[in-house]
Design a protein around this motif. Structure first.
Motif, PDB file in Angstrom:
ATOM      1  N   SER A 172      27.184  36.275  42.138  1.00  0.00           N
ATOM      2  CA  SER A 172      26.122  36.300  41.125  1.00  0.00           C
ATOM      3  C   SER A 172      25.553  34.899  40.926  1.00  0.00           C
ATOM      4  CB  SER A 172      26.669  36.779  39.780  1.00  0.00           C
ATOM      5  OG  SER A 172      27.240  38.040  39.909  1.00  0.00           O
ATOM      6  N   THR A 173      24.263  34.847  40.592  1.00  0.00           N
ATOM      7  CA  THR A 173      23.651  33.547  40.327  1.00  0.00           C
ATOM      8  C   THR A 173      23.520  33.315  38.822  1.00  0.00           C
ATOM      9  OG1 THR A 173      21.556  34.669  40.662  1.00  0.00           O
ATOM     10  CG2 THR A 173      22.378  33.359  42.496  1.00  0.00           C
ATOM     11  N   ASP A 174      23.979  34.256  38.033  1.00  0.00           N
ATOM     12  CA  ASP A 174      23.916  34.085  36.579  1.00  0.00           C
ATOM     13  C   ASP A 174      25.320  33.784  36.030  1.00  0.00           C
ATOM     14  OD1 ASP A 174      25.261  36.420  36.749  1.00  0.00           O
ATOM     15  OD2 ASP A 174      23.851  37.638  35.600  1.00  0.00           O
ATOM     16  N   LYS A 175      25.539  34.086  34.747  1.00  0.00           N
ATOM     17  CA  LYS A 175      26.807  33.684  34.134  1.00  0.00           C
ATOM     18  C   LYS A 175      27.926  34.714  34.305  1.00  0.00           C
ATOM     19  CE  LYS A 175      25.312  30.310  30.827  1.00  0.00           C
ATOM     20  NZ  LYS A 175      23.831  30.476  30.840  1.00  0.00           N
ATOM     21  N   SER A 176      27.742  35.701  35.164  1.00  0.00           N
ATOM     22  CA  SER A 176      28.742  36.774  35.297  1.00  0.00           C
ATOM     23  C   SER A 176      30.163  36.237  35.459  1.00  0.00           C
ATOM     24  CB  SER A 176      28.423  37.655  36.493  1.00  0.00           C
ATOM     25  OG  SER A 176      27.198  38.294  36.309  1.00  0.00           O
ATOM     26  N   TRP A 177      30.332  35.280  36.386  1.00  0.00           N
ATOM     27  CA  TRP A 177      31.698  34.812  36.657  1.00  0.00           C
ATOM     28  C   TRP A 177      32.292  34.084  35.451  1.00  0.00           C
ATOM     29  CZ3 TRP A 177      35.828  36.022  38.921  1.00  0.00           C
ATOM     30  CH2 TRP A 177      36.896  35.121  39.020  1.00  0.00           C
ATOM     31  N   ASP A 178      31.454  33.298  34.748  1.00  0.00           N
ATOM     32  CA  ASP A 178      31.936  32.597  33.547  1.00  0.00           C
ATOM     33  C   ASP A 178      32.441  33.601  32.532  1.00  0.00           C
ATOM     34  OD1 ASP A 178      31.146  30.309  34.774  1.00  0.00           O
ATOM     35  OD2 ASP A 178      29.168  30.272  33.821  1.00  0.00           O
ATOM     36  N   ILE A 179      31.697  34.700  32.382  1.00  0.00           N
ATOM     37  CA  ILE A 179      32.101  35.721  31.405  1.00  0.00           C
ATOM     38  C   ILE A 179      33.449  36.307  31.808  1.00  0.00           C
ATOM     39  CG2 ILE A 179      31.491  37.955  30.395  1.00  0.00           C
ATOM     40  CD1 ILE A 179      28.540  37.180  30.834  1.00  0.00           C
ATOM     41  N   ALA A 231      41.709  45.795  34.572  1.00  0.00           N
ATOM     42  CA  ALA A 231      40.342  45.975  35.072  1.00  0.00           C
ATOM     43  C   ALA A 231      40.038  44.752  35.917  1.00  0.00           C
ATOM     44  CB  ALA A 231      39.362  46.103  33.918  1.00  0.00           C
ATOM     45  N   LEU A 232      39.744  44.975  37.200  1.00  0.00           N
ATOM     46  CA  LEU A 232      39.524  43.859  38.131  1.00  0.00           C
ATOM     47  C   LEU A 232      38.029  43.763  38.458  1.00  0.00           C
ATOM     48  CD1 LEU A 232      40.716  41.740  40.213  1.00  0.00           C
ATOM     49  CD2 LEU A 232      40.715  43.617  41.838  1.00  0.00           C
ATOM     50  N   PHE A 233      37.408  42.684  38.008  1.00  0.00           N
ATOM     51  CA  PHE A 233      35.980  42.500  38.272  1.00  0.00           C
ATOM     52  C   PHE A 233      35.805  41.651  39.523  1.00  0.00           C
ATOM     53  CE2 PHE A 233      36.160  43.650  33.864  1.00  0.00           C
ATOM     54  CZ  PHE A 233      35.021  44.406  33.672  1.00  0.00           C
ATOM     55  N   VAL A 234      34.958  42.132  40.433  1.00  0.00           N
ATOM     56  CA  VAL A 234      34.687  41.361  41.647  1.00  0.00           C
ATOM     57  C   VAL A 234      33.284  40.793  41.518  1.00  0.00           C
ATOM     58  CG1 VAL A 234      34.544  41.431  44.149  1.00  0.00           C
ATOM     59  CG2 VAL A 234      36.079  42.993  42.958  1.00  0.00           C
ATOM     60  N   ASN A 235      33.200  39.479  41.401  1.00  0.00           N
ATOM     61  CA  ASN A 235      31.885  38.868  41.272  1.00  0.00           C
ATOM     62  C   ASN A 235      31.292  38.659  42.666  1.00  0.00           C
ATOM     63  OD1 ASN A 235      29.658  37.485  40.307  1.00  0.00           O
ATOM     64  ND2 ASN A 235      30.710  35.528  40.515  1.00  0.00           N
ATOM     65  N   ASP A 236      30.220  39.404  42.933  1.00  0.00           N
ATOM     66  CA  ASP A 236      29.617  39.405  44.265  1.00  0.00           C
ATOM     67  C   ASP A 236      28.552  38.304  44.370  1.00  0.00           C
ATOM     68  OD1 ASP A 236      28.734  40.080  46.761  1.00  0.00           O
ATOM     69  OD2 ASP A 236      27.633  41.866  46.119  1.00  0.00           O
ATOM     70  N   PRO A 253      32.636  46.032  41.070  1.00  0.00           N
ATOM     71  CA  PRO A 253      31.828  44.969  41.651  1.00  0.00           C
ATOM     72  C   PRO A 253      30.693  44.594  40.711  1.00  0.00           C
ATOM     73  CG  PRO A 253      31.435  47.050  42.783  1.00  0.00           C
ATOM     74  CD  PRO A 253      32.369  47.338  41.672  1.00  0.00           C
ATOM     75  N   CYS A 254      30.394  43.315  40.600  1.00  0.00           N
ATOM     76  CA  CYS A 254      29.263  42.923  39.732  1.00  0.00           C
ATOM     77  C   CYS A 254      28.394  41.891  40.419  1.00  0.00           C
ATOM     78  CB  CYS A 254      29.687  42.333  38.404  1.00  0.00           C
ATOM     79  SG  CYS A 254      31.400  42.341  38.049  1.00  0.00           S
ATOM     80  N   TYR A 255      27.120  42.129  40.330  1.00  0.00           N
ATOM     81  CA  TYR A 255      26.152  41.174  40.874  1.00  0.00           C
ATOM     82  C   TYR A 255      25.104  40.932  39.789  1.00  0.00           C
ATOM     83  CZ  TYR A 255      22.407  39.368  43.803  1.00  0.00           C
ATOM     84  OH  TYR A 255      21.405  38.611  44.333  1.00  0.00           O
ATOM     85  N   ASN A 256      25.074  39.730  39.282  1.00  0.00           N
ATOM     86  CA  ASN A 256      24.150  39.365  38.189  1.00  0.00           C
ATOM     87  C   ASN A 256      24.190  40.360  37.036  1.00  0.00           C
ATOM     88  OD1 ASN A 256      23.442  37.171  39.673  1.00  0.00           O
ATOM     89  ND2 ASN A 256      21.487  37.988  40.373  1.00  0.00           N
ATOM     90  N   GLU A 257      25.364  40.568  36.502  1.00  0.00           N
ATOM     91  CA  GLU A 257      25.533  41.571  35.448  1.00  0.00           C
ATOM     92  C   GLU A 257      25.811  40.936  34.085  1.00  0.00           C
ATOM     93  OE1 GLU A 257      24.761  44.530  35.852  1.00  0.00           O
ATOM     94  OE2 GLU A 257      25.361  45.327  37.802  1.00  0.00           O
ATOM     95  N   GLU A 258      25.329  39.722  33.849  1.00  0.00           N
ATOM     96  CA  GLU A 258      25.685  39.052  32.587  1.00  0.00           C
ATOM     97  C   GLU A 258      25.281  39.862  31.352  1.00  0.00           C
ATOM     98  OE1 GLU A 258      23.784  35.221  32.464  1.00  0.00           O
ATOM     99  OE2 GLU A 258      21.777  36.065  32.381  1.00  0.00           O
ATOM    100  N   ALA A 259      24.213  40.658  31.490  1.00  0.00           N
ATOM    101  CA  ALA A 259      23.753  41.420  30.330  1.00  0.00           C
ATOM    102  C   ALA A 259      24.747  42.522  29.965  1.00  0.00           C
ATOM    103  CB  ALA A 259      22.387  42.025  30.619  1.00  0.00           C
ATOM    104  N   VAL A 260      25.345  43.113  30.972  1.00  0.00           N
ATOM    105  CA  VAL A 260      26.155  44.296  30.714  1.00  0.00           C
ATOM    106  C   VAL A 260      27.659  43.982  30.636  1.00  0.00           C
ATOM    107  CG1 VAL A 260      26.604  45.168  33.042  1.00  0.00           C
ATOM    108  CG2 VAL A 260      26.112  46.775  31.219  1.00  0.00           C
TER     109      VAL A 260
END
Ligand code: UDP
Ligand code: MG
Length: 318
Positions: free
Chosen positions: A54-61, A47-52, A13-20
């Motif tokens: 996010s208000t940053d670029k996480s999903w774009d990445i 590897a399955l990323f779940v974008n929770d 799961p990722c929430y606003n994780e664009e940095a990492v």
């Protein structure tokens, strides 16, 4: 028998994780490639990323990487639903595609080099393997102490949890399938999974500092998780109210003698004795009454959850 090589899905799961995210994606790709090459897992592993939300670029990445990297896939949730629900969304998606699912945080604080050890335990017949933190050096003093206090409290309230285990966990697809039989809204995974009753194993890991970015678990989110954990599993709190009521009744007996003595010594103002006595007595009665109502509400709560009564581990029928 378990098929080998089996399909492994890592759910993050990722929430606003664009940095990492770029770092995590690189490390996980490398890890999956190595495992696939060595033949221990199927090339269909992902590897399955779940974008929770996010208000940053996480999903774009995630989406960009999915285009170029066949090992990376993603699920985009329409809003922020919190870590536990994001995990569920990922597991529900992965359970039909994978044989084994490993959940971990997107910041890679969990030690991915322990995953082969988990997989080995799965091959030996464990349906659930817990990743347990040996030490929490990477955590702040506050987080460490509050976590220790919380595990103790849960224990005291009779909730079965695995000490120092968060959500770094391997589950077979059938264990995940069983997990979805628990249809309650407020699902506290760390409490439900021990209830599944399958054969479990444990691997020990050293918690690492975050690869980049900051913790997304705000104090409010932590408190919410903690309250959810207690209220989803324990109906002991109303019993504590009953206990308090009994203590009040007992005190009213002591106060009764105190009142008598005060009267005999002539120090009591008229009207005080009856007032103070009724205060403690009625207070105790009300608390006991509330506790009894709480007991029934607790039962209704357990019924409403509609949890499965049993989980079948194996059937020998024909
Ligand atoms: N997370 C999430 N939704 C949230 C908060 C956190 O999906 O509302 C994810 C976050 O991206 C990370 C994991 O949950 O992958 C654990 O969060 P974090 O690392 O911030 O918590 P900590 O390790 O500090 O307890
Ligand atoms: Mg973290």
């Amino acid at each position: 028998m378990k098929k080998t090589p089996f399909i492994l899905y890592l759910v993050l799961p990722c929430y606003n994780e664009e940095a990492v995210l770029p770092i995590s994606i690189e490390r996980l790709t490398l890890f999956l490639q190595q495992q696939i090459l060595s033949g221990s897992i199927s090339p269909e592993s992902r590897a399955l990323f779940v974008n929770d939300g996010s208000t940053d670029k996480s999903w774009d990445i995630i989406a960009d990487n999915h285009q170029t990297n066949p090992l990376i896939c993603g699920v985009n949730l329409s809003g922020n639903v919190g870590h536990q629900n994001a995990l569920l969304a990922g597991m529900e998606t992965a359970k039909d595609l994978a044989d084994v699912i490993v959940t971990l945080d997107a910041d890679l604080q969990d030690d991915i080099t322990k995953i082969p050890e988990m997989v080995e335990l799965y091959e030996q017949g464990c349906d659930i393997v817990y990743g347990v933190k040996k030490e929490r050096k990477a955590d702040s003093f506050f987080k460490r102490t509050s976590a220790r206090f919380y595990y103790r409290l849960m224990d005291g309230l009779g909730v079965k949890t695995v000490y120092n285990h968060a959500d770094f966990r391997l589950m077979s697809s059938r264990a995940v399938e069983q997990l979805f039989q628990y249809q309650e809204r407020n699902l506290y995974l760390r409490g439900i999974i021990p209830l599944l009753g399958y054969k479990t194993g444990t691997v020990y890991e050293e918690l690492r500092p975050r690869a980049a970015g900051e913790s997304k678990y705000t104090f409010r989110k932590m408190i919410n998780l903690a309250i959810n954990g207690i209220t989803s599993f324990s109906i002991k709190p109303p019993r504590l109210v009953t206990g308090l009521g009994l203590v009040f009744l007992l005190l009213s007996v002591i106060i009764f003698f105190y009142v008598i003595i005060s009267r005999l010594r002539g120090v009591a103002v008229s009207g005080w004795s009856s007032l103070i006595l009724s205060l403690w007595f009625i207070g105790g009665c009300i608390l006991i009454g509330l506790g009894i109502i709480g007991e029934y509400v607790g039962r209704i709560y357990l019924e409403v959850k509609n949890r499965p009564r049993y989980n079948i581990e194996k059937k020998l029928l024909d």
